[in-house]
Design a protein around this motif. Sequence first.
Motif, mmCIF file in Angstrom:
data_model
loop_
_atom_site.group_PDB
_atom_site.id
_atom_site.type_symbol
_atom_site.label_atom_id
_atom_site.label_comp_id
_atom_site.label_asym_id
_atom_site.label_seq_id
_atom_site.Cartn_x
_atom_site.Cartn_y
_atom_site.Cartn_z
ATOM 1 N N PHE A 75 0.845 -1.200 0.000
ATOM 2 C CA PHE A 75 0.000 0.000 0.000
ATOM 3 C C PHE A 75 0.878 1.248 0.000
ATOM 4 O O PHE A 75 0.923 2.011 0.967
ATOM 5 C CB PHE A 75 -0.943 -0.036 1.203
ATOM 6 N N LYS A 76 1.569 1.427 -1.113
ATOM 7 C CA LYS A 76 2.535 2.527 -1.217
ATOM 8 C C LYS A 76 1.853 3.895 -1.177
ATOM 9 O O LYS A 76 2.359 4.823 -0.551
ATOM 10 C CB LYS A 76 3.354 2.360 -2.507
ATOM 11 N N GLU A 77 0.722 4.023 -1.868
ATOM 12 C CA GLU A 77 0.035 5.317 -1.899
ATOM 13 C C GLU A 77 -0.508 5.686 -0.527
ATOM 14 O O GLU A 77 -0.488 6.855 -0.131
ATOM 15 C CB GLU A 77 -1.099 5.281 -2.919
ATOM 16 N N GLU A 78 -0.996 4.697 0.196
ATOM 17 C CA GLU A 78 -1.597 4.964 1.505
ATOM 18 C C GLU A 78 -0.553 5.211 2.596
ATOM 19 O O GLU A 78 -0.840 5.889 3.586
ATOM 20 C CB GLU A 78 -2.485 3.789 1.924
ATOM 21 N N THR A 79 0.648 4.648 2.436
ATOM 22 C CA THR A 79 1.641 4.701 3.518
ATOM 23 C C THR A 79 2.905 5.484 3.176
ATOM 24 O O THR A 79 3.681 5.815 4.069
ATOM 25 C CB THR A 79 2.078 3.277 3.905
ATOM 26 N N SER A 154 -5.273 -6.387 -0.444
ATOM 27 C CA SER A 154 -4.882 -5.857 -1.756
ATOM 28 C C SER A 154 -5.805 -6.385 -2.851
ATOM 29 O O SER A 154 -6.142 -5.663 -3.795
ATOM 30 C CB SER A 154 -3.424 -6.211 -2.063
ATOM 31 N N ARG A 157 -9.037 -4.398 -2.564
ATOM 32 C CA ARG A 157 -8.838 -3.057 -3.120
ATOM 33 C C ARG A 157 -8.926 -3.076 -4.640
ATOM 34 O O ARG A 157 -9.602 -2.235 -5.249
ATOM 35 C CB ARG A 157 -7.472 -2.523 -2.693
ATOM 36 N N ARG A 198 -5.816 -1.488 11.264
ATOM 37 C CA ARG A 198 -5.669 -0.531 10.158
ATOM 38 C C ARG A 198 -6.099 -1.175 8.842
ATOM 39 O O ARG A 198 -6.795 -0.552 8.025
ATOM 40 C CB ARG A 198 -4.217 -0.064 10.067
ATOM 41 N N MET A 202 -9.167 -0.046 6.282
ATOM 42 C CA MET A 202 -8.950 0.193 4.856
ATOM 43 C C MET A 202 -9.910 -0.640 4.011
ATOM 44 O O MET A 202 -10.508 -0.144 3.045
ATOM 45 C CB MET A 202 -7.494 -0.121 4.495
ATOM 46 N N ASP A 205 -13.395 0.771 4.124
ATOM 47 C CA ASP A 205 -13.508 1.962 3.271
ATOM 48 C C ASP A 205 -13.667 1.575 1.806
ATOM 49 O O ASP A 205 -14.493 2.152 1.086
ATOM 50 C CB ASP A 205 -12.272 2.850 3.440
ATOM 51 N N TRP A 206 -12.890 0.597 1.338
ATOM 52 C CA TRP A 206 -12.979 0.186 -0.071
ATOM 53 C C TRP A 206 -14.329 -0.453 -0.376
ATOM 54 O O TRP A 206 -14.880 -0.249 -1.456
ATOM 55 C CB TRP A 206 -11.853 -0.792 -0.404
#
Length: 209
Positions: A75-79, A154, A157, A198, A202, A205-206
């Motif tokens: 989760f590069k964008e989120e973290t 993932s 998502r 966490r 996430m 939310d998705w």
Amino acid sequence: MVGFLKIRENIWYEAIISAMADEKPYFTPLGFRVVNNVVKLRVYSSAKTSSLLAMNSEVVLNITDDPFLYFLSTFKEETGGIPKEEVGFIEGLPVLLKAYGYVIMRKKKVSQQERVVLFEYDIEKIIDNPSFYTSIEPYSRCRTFLIEMIIYASKIRDVSILPGTGDLLNSFKKSFDYSYEIVAKTCMGQAEIWLANRLKEMVSDWLRK
């Protein structure tokens, strides 16, 4: 294969693959197996990882069971991704300093298989990380199922934005929830519990979008 790392043939493993992308280190989790000393990776052709592997002749498998490294690299964008201070280089290739060891590979063959691309690599060398010679933990269901949570999160998502995938989403969510139950029973550290919760936030939310 010299050293303490042992990778058996015909078993699917998880690792974090690394390469250079636009002159920056890039890390992402990926399943792999070894067949006749050739590493095989399957990647969806639409994924960024597929393009990255196509452009790089040499890549590294970072061998680790650290769920936080999987979380950050998934989760590069989120973290914000892997912090710079946790990245090193071997022969110009980016590696995770906290990995148990590294499999340096050279691309041998690429073939398209419907919606996935099969990448095959020759193993150039396997390098142990001396920092872990005396600090490898026993098997942990906590860590194992945290990584399972990350994998299914993932998938949720990526699939949640596609039409007509309700049954698939339900299947992924069921596996995610089961993994969470195991984590809740076996993880006693605050950091691990935070990560599990966490991930649960996430996913919620998705699924609401």
